[in-house]
Write a protein that holds these residues in place. Structure first.
Motif, PDB file in Angstrom:
ATOM      1  N   ASP A  16       0.831  -1.206   0.000  1.00 10.51           N
ATOM      2  CA  ASP A  16       0.000   0.000   0.000  1.00 10.51           C
ATOM      3  C   ASP A  16       0.866   1.257   0.000  1.00 10.51           C
ATOM      4  O   ASP A  16       0.584   2.229  -0.700  1.00 10.51           O
ATOM      5  CB  ASP A  16      -0.947   0.004   1.198  1.00 10.51           C
ATOM      6  N   ALA A  17       1.955   1.240   0.761  1.00  6.54           N
ATOM      7  CA  ALA A  17       2.864   2.394   0.783  1.00  6.54           C
ATOM      8  C   ALA A  17       3.483   2.610  -0.600  1.00  6.54           C
ATOM      9  O   ALA A  17       3.574   3.749  -1.076  1.00  6.54           O
ATOM     10  CB  ALA A  17       3.954   2.180   1.831  1.00  6.54           C
ATOM     11  N   ARG A  19       2.187   1.637  -3.435  1.00 10.51           N
ATOM     12  CA  ARG A  19       1.081   2.047  -4.314  1.00 10.51           C
ATOM     13  C   ARG A  19       0.820   3.540  -4.188  1.00 10.51           C
ATOM     14  O   ARG A  19       0.724   4.260  -5.184  1.00 10.51           O
ATOM     15  CB  ARG A  19      -0.182   1.254  -3.939  1.00 10.51           C
ATOM     16  N   GLN A  20       0.740   4.012  -2.954  1.00  8.90           N
ATOM     17  CA  GLN A  20       0.479   5.435  -2.720  1.00  8.90           C
ATOM     18  C   GLN A  20       1.617   6.303  -3.237  1.00  8.90           C
ATOM     19  O   GLN A  20       1.384   7.367  -3.801  1.00  8.90           O
ATOM     20  CB  GLN A  20       0.236   5.687  -1.237  1.00  8.90           C
ATOM     21  N   GLU A  21       2.852   5.841  -3.028  1.00  7.82           N
ATOM     22  CA  GLU A  21       4.020   6.592  -3.494  1.00  7.82           C
ATOM     23  C   GLU A  21       3.987   6.773  -5.006  1.00  7.82           C
ATOM     24  O   GLU A  21       4.390   7.801  -5.534  1.00  7.82           O
ATOM     25  CB  GLU A  21       5.302   5.863  -3.078  1.00  7.82           C
ATOM     26  N   ARG A  22       3.476   5.770  -5.709  1.00 12.15           N
ATOM     27  CA  ARG A  22       3.408   5.822  -7.168  1.00 12.15           C
ATOM     28  C   ARG A  22       2.106   6.436  -7.684  1.00 12.15           C
ATOM     29  O   ARG A  22       1.937   6.610  -8.887  1.00 12.15           O
ATOM     30  CB  ARG A  22       3.558   4.405  -7.739  1.00 12.15           C
ATOM     31  N   GLY A  23       1.163   6.716  -6.781  1.00 10.33           N
ATOM     32  CA  GLY A  23      -0.110   7.296  -7.180  1.00 10.33           C
ATOM     33  C   GLY A  23      -0.958   6.338  -8.009  1.00 10.33           C
ATOM     34  O   GLY A  23      -1.657   6.762  -8.930  1.00 10.33           O
ATOM     35  N   SER A  25      -3.815   3.036  -8.415  1.00 10.98           N
ATOM     36  CA  SER A  25      -4.927   2.301  -7.825  1.00 10.98           C
ATOM     37  C   SER A  25      -4.413   0.893  -7.531  1.00 10.98           C
ATOM     38  O   SER A  25      -3.334   0.501  -7.985  1.00 10.98           O
ATOM     39  CB  SER A  25      -6.096   2.224  -8.802  1.00 10.98           C
ATOM     40  N   TRP A  26      -5.197   0.110  -6.806  1.00 11.36           N
ATOM     41  CA  TRP A  26      -4.793  -1.269  -6.559  1.00 11.36           C
ATOM     42  C   TRP A  26      -4.722  -2.045  -7.867  1.00 11.36           C
ATOM     43  O   TRP A  26      -3.833  -2.858  -8.067  1.00 11.36           O
ATOM     44  CB  TRP A  26      -5.741  -1.945  -5.559  1.00 11.36           C
ATOM     45  N   LEU A  29      -1.550  -1.072  -9.564  1.00 15.29           N
ATOM     46  CA  LEU A  29      -0.396  -1.688  -8.908  1.00 15.29           C
ATOM     47  C   LEU A  29      -0.268  -3.148  -9.334  1.00 15.29           C
ATOM     48  O   LEU A  29       0.834  -3.612  -9.651  1.00 15.29           O
ATOM     49  CB  LEU A  29      -0.519  -1.592  -7.390  1.00 15.29           C
TER      50      LEU A  29
END
Length: 123
Positions: A16-17, A19-23, A25-26, A29
């Motif tokens: 999740d970290a 994923r968020q860093e790369r902007g 969605s699941w 990712l």
């Protein structure tokens, strides 16, 4: 006897970290990693990944699989097993970074070492 399992919550939080860093969605990712979105969904629900899925995820994260192992069982056995020295674990990670020079690495080792010493003194 202690049993080793995959810490799905830690693996999911790490993904999740990233994923968020790369902007992403699941679903995005999953596509970037090369796994099915359902694998990530199952992880989010606390289910264990299959062997190939786990290997793909940790390889993509560029982290050792052991980072996501969790020992369960007799607490006395777990305490006796101990943990590896934190600086021994961190040193290779710091030295593997291409964005850190030798001065940066030595500085970070000093800061982390001082922090560990302080935590042990207080504990």
């Amino acid at each position: 006897m202690a049993k080793t399992t995959i810490d799905t919550a830690l693996l999911y939080a790490t993904l999740d970290a990233a994923r968020q860093e790369r902007g992403l969605s699941w679903r995005g990712l999953a596509k970037e990693i090369g796994v099915s979105p359902s694998l990530l969904s199952r992880l989010g629900n606390g289910l264990k990944p299959d062997t190939d899925g786990f290997a793909t995820l940790v390889a993509w994260l560029k982290l050792p699989a052991e980072e996501f192992f969790s020992a369960q069982g007799d607490q006395r056995q777990l305490a006796e097993a101990g943990q590896p020295d934190l600086m021994a674990q961190l040193a290779p990670l710091l030295r593997a970074r291409k964005d850190l020079n030798e001065t940066d690495i030595k500085y970070l080792e000093q800061v982390i070492g001082a922090t560990i010493a302080r935590a042990r003194a207080q504990g």
